[in-house]
Every structure is written in structure tokens, then in C-alpha cells.
Motif scaffolding. Structure first.
Motif, PDB file in Angstrom:
ATOM      1  N   LEU A   1       0.842  -1.208   0.000  1.00  0.00           N
ATOM      2  CA  LEU A   1       0.000   0.000   0.000  1.00  0.00           C
ATOM      3  C   LEU A   1       0.872   1.251   0.000  1.00  0.00           C
ATOM      4  O   LEU A   1       0.631   2.209  -0.744  1.00  0.00           O
ATOM      5  CB  LEU A   1      -0.861  -0.033   1.265  1.00  0.00           C
ATOM      6  CG  LEU A   1      -2.205   0.678   1.287  1.00  0.00           C
ATOM      7  CD1 LEU A   1      -3.187  -0.014   0.367  1.00  0.00           C
ATOM      8  CD2 LEU A   1      -2.738   0.677   2.716  1.00  0.00           C
TER       9      LEU A   1
ATOM     10  N   ASP B   1       2.647   1.666  -3.402  1.00  0.00           N
ATOM     11  CA  ASP B   1       1.724   2.165  -4.427  1.00  0.00           C
ATOM     12  C   ASP B   1       1.513   3.679  -4.278  1.00  0.00           C
ATOM     13  O   ASP B   1       1.506   4.416  -5.260  1.00  0.00           O
ATOM     14  CB  ASP B   1       0.388   1.431  -4.337  1.00  0.00           C
ATOM     15  CG  ASP B   1      -0.665   2.037  -5.249  1.00  0.00           C
ATOM     16  OD1 ASP B   1      -0.571   1.837  -6.467  1.00  0.00           O
ATOM     17  OD2 ASP B   1      -1.553   2.753  -4.742  1.00  0.00           O
TER      18      ASP B   1
ATOM     19  N   PHE C   1      -3.097   5.409  -1.640  1.00  0.00           N
ATOM     20  CA  PHE C   1      -4.066   5.261  -0.549  1.00  0.00           C
ATOM     21  C   PHE C   1      -4.172   6.551   0.269  1.00  0.00           C
ATOM     22  O   PHE C   1      -3.162   7.190   0.558  1.00  0.00           O
ATOM     23  CB  PHE C   1      -3.657   4.099   0.368  1.00  0.00           C
ATOM     24  CG  PHE C   1      -4.623   3.856   1.484  1.00  0.00           C
ATOM     25  CD1 PHE C   1      -5.796   3.166   1.255  1.00  0.00           C
ATOM     26  CD2 PHE C   1      -4.369   4.347   2.757  1.00  0.00           C
ATOM     27  CE1 PHE C   1      -6.710   2.957   2.282  1.00  0.00           C
ATOM     28  CE2 PHE C   1      -5.272   4.146   3.782  1.00  0.00           C
ATOM     29  CZ  PHE C   1      -6.451   3.443   3.548  1.00  0.00           C
TER      30      PHE C   1
ATOM     31  N   GLY D   1      -3.159  -4.347   5.358  1.00  0.00           N
ATOM     32  CA  GLY D   1      -3.319  -3.343   4.314  1.00  0.00           C
ATOM     33  C   GLY D   1      -4.771  -3.011   4.001  1.00  0.00           C
ATOM     34  O   GLY D   1      -5.092  -2.562   2.899  1.00  0.00           O
TER      35      GLY D   1
ATOM     36  N   SER E   1      -8.349  -0.927   4.289  1.00  0.00           N
ATOM     37  CA  SER E   1      -8.735   0.469   4.476  1.00  0.00           C
ATOM     38  C   SER E   1      -9.657   0.610   5.676  1.00  0.00           C
ATOM     39  O   SER E   1     -10.635  -0.142   5.822  1.00  0.00           O
ATOM     40  CB  SER E   1      -9.465   0.985   3.231  1.00  0.00           C
ATOM     41  OG  SER E   1     -10.041   2.255   3.504  1.00  0.00           O
TER      42      SER E   1
END
Length: 199
Positions: A77, A80, A83, A120, A122
Motif C-alpha cells: 500500500l 503504491d 491510498f 493493508g 482500508s
């Protein structure tokens, strides 16, 4: 006397405090623990995680100092970078879980941090709270419903009223008197000493 734990579910140092919190709670089953969310990532701080370039280095420091681990799904995450951490949504999630099992609030807060920093997931996603509720044997429909309708304002206001501006902070409350037991990292032994000093 009761303990008030003010944390932010998206705060790495709060995640690192989980083991200490669990140990303190286990040693003092007679002490009620109230868990309150702070608002670390709200307003203009609700931006993609890549904007916080310090996080990777901070997490390495957290692991070095405390032994706390971060899972591969969280690392992905972070790599990347898109988020968005939203402390308002995470606070609503805590409220929903806390309503379902107030006496397990500390365990549930730790579970939220595990969901993010290990798996990871949300903390803005209702499915995350359904998963946690199911794992704890709670009414997951009620938890998801409360997550969608709760408001975080009261938690943020209480954190401010207690004078908490950094997370995590553990406070002992005796009547209206507040005694800070930990701000940032502390061991269970250090907290024991501070509790003992309060008599």
C-alpha cells in the motif's frame, strides 16, 4: 480510576504501542479503559500516502525502537502511494466497534491497527469493520450500520479537551484529574511505575 487511551488508528507509533496497551490492560482487568480517536489525518492532511514521504523511514525507526512489525500488504500500500488515510472514517469505525463491545475497546483498537498495518485494509471501508466484528463475535450488521451513521466530532473534541496533540497518549483519570502515563512509546513496566506512583 479509569484509563483513557487516545490514539489514531493510522498512526504508526500508536500501532507500536499496541503490545504495551494489551499488557497494561491484562495486568489491570479491574480498570475500565476508554479508547478515544484523535484526528491525525483530517482536513488538508487527507491526501495520498505518498505525500507523507517520512512514513517509510519512521516505520523503520518504529521497528528498531519498539520491535513493532508492518505487514507485506501494508508495505505494498505504501509503495503504491495512492491510498488516502482518513482519520475521520477510522474514528467512526472505532465508535461503531466500541458501541458493540465497550469493554473490549482496547482489543478492538488494536485489531483496527492490525487490519491496516498488517493486512493493508482500508479503515474507510465498511467491509473492514465487518471482518473485525465477525472475528470478535459481534453483530457485524449493527457495526457496519453504526460506522455509516456515526460522527467523529465528540471523540476529536474529547482528545482536544484532554490536551492530547500527539498519539498515542495514555491517561489515568481519577475524577476530573488527568495523569499522563505515556505519550508516544513507553513500556508496560514504565506505565506500572507511573500507576504505582499515583497510589
Amino acid at each position: 480510576m479509569k484509563l483513557v487511551y487516545v490514539f489514531d488508528a493510522y498512526c504508526g507509533w500508536s500501532h507500536a504501542f499496541s503490545g504495551t496497551l494489551e499488557e497494561v490492560v491484562a495486568r489491570h482487568r479491574d480498570l475500565p479503559v476508554e479508547v478515544v480517536s484523535g484526528g491525525l489525518f483530517t482536513g488538508q492532511r487527507r491526501v495520498p500516502i505518498r505525500e507523507f514521504g517520512f512514513i517509510k523511514g519512521a516505520n523503520a525507526q518504529i521497528t528498531e525502537r519498539t520491535g513493532a512489525r508492518f505487514g507485506g500488504a501494508f508495505d505494498a500500500l505504501l509503495a503504491d502511494g495512492s491510498f488516502v488515510m482518513d482519520s475521520e472514517a477510522a474514528a467512526r469505525g472505532l465508535i461503531a466497534l466500541r458501541q458493540a463491545a465497550p469493554e473490549r475497546a482496547a482489543e478492538l483498537a488494536v485489531a483496527m491497527q492490525q487490519a491496516f498495518f498488517h493486512d493493508g485494509l482500508s479503515l474507510s471501508d465498511a467491509k473492514t469493520y465487518r471482518t473485525i466484528a465477525d472475528a470478535f463475535g459481534l453483530d457485524s450488521d449493527a457495526v457496519v450500520g453504526a460506522f455509516k451513521t456515526s460522527a467523529a466530532d465528540a471523540d476529536f473534541a474529547l482528545a482536544a479537551r484532554l490536551g492530547v496533540s500527539s498519539f498515542p497518549t495514555l491517561i489515568a483519570m481519577r475524577g476530573n484529574d488527568a495523569f499522563v502515563l505515556a505519550r508516544g512509546h513507553a513500556t508496560a513496566e514504565q506505565i506500572e511505575q507511573r500507576l504505582a506512583a499515583l497510589g
